[in-house]
Enzyme design. Sequence first.
Site, PDB file in Angstrom:
ATOM      1  N   ASP A  19       0.829  -1.203   0.000  1.00  0.00           N
ATOM      2  CA  ASP A  19       0.000   0.000   0.000  1.00  0.00           C
ATOM      3  C   ASP A  19       0.867   1.258   0.000  1.00  0.00           C
ATOM      4  OD1 ASP A  19      -2.348   1.442   0.046  1.00  0.00           O
ATOM      5  OD2 ASP A  19      -2.573   1.338   2.225  1.00  0.00           O
ATOM      6  N   ASN A  67     -10.362  -2.879  -7.174  1.00  0.00           N
ATOM      7  CA  ASN A  67      -9.548  -1.894  -7.886  1.00  0.00           C
ATOM      8  C   ASN A  67     -10.093  -1.542  -9.264  1.00  0.00           C
ATOM      9  OD1 ASN A  67      -6.330  -3.005  -6.562  1.00  0.00           O
ATOM     10  ND2 ASN A  67      -7.758  -1.472  -5.790  1.00  0.00           N
TER      11      ASN A  67
END
Length: 244
Positions: A19, A67
């Site tokens: 991340d 996503n």
Amino acid sequence: MGEATPPLPMPRHVAIIMDGNGRWAKSHGLPRFEGHRRGAEAVRRVVADARDLGIEALTLYSFSSENWSRPKQEIGELMGLLKRFIRSDLKDLHAKNVRLRIIGEGHPTDPEVQGLLDEAQALTRANTGVTLTVAFNYGARNEMARAAQALARQVAAGELRAEDITPARFAEALDTAGLPPLDLMIRTSGEQRLSNFLLWQAAYAELVFLPVFWPDFDRSWLERALGEYGRRERRFGGVEAGES
């Protein structure tokens, strides 16, 4: 002379939520794609470091099923980066005895990406070094639903009894079947949540959250996480003798 300090326990299976690419790029005044490109370099480093340190399995969260809601341009850039990574790194991974596995639902629209992923798995299937598992178009809730559906079909076909569906049997129906139990889950960027990643597998994993954006992740950060893991006492729901 005093006795030597015994080495800390080493996890067999480490998973990483990679991340912070976008925030890294923003903090450096760069476009988001540059953050993803530098993130790919961090992947190369961590695979090499995991192999050197003797980690048996490394699972990376590369692209979640959620996503797809990102801007189309960013998705296209990510897919292009994935294609380049496989084409440029596959031979090297194979030469270093890395076995590549892909978990998730695959690519729903791009047969070129799916073909490259299939080729990479086929080429490295017999390798015996670190197993690099890439979670692509992956969501843990979806994974568990697919496992339940597969077992339900077996029950409906008379191949399995409902009472035979134990936690161990359910785990065998998950995408990660055949991998060692998950020991350590790392998330970079300082965020402290699992984001629908390996929810079943993480039931007794140690969780380590690091305040570093993924593009800056290197061996020192990996060793920091491994050190934290080694200092923890894993009880799997039990207690030591004499404790109440």
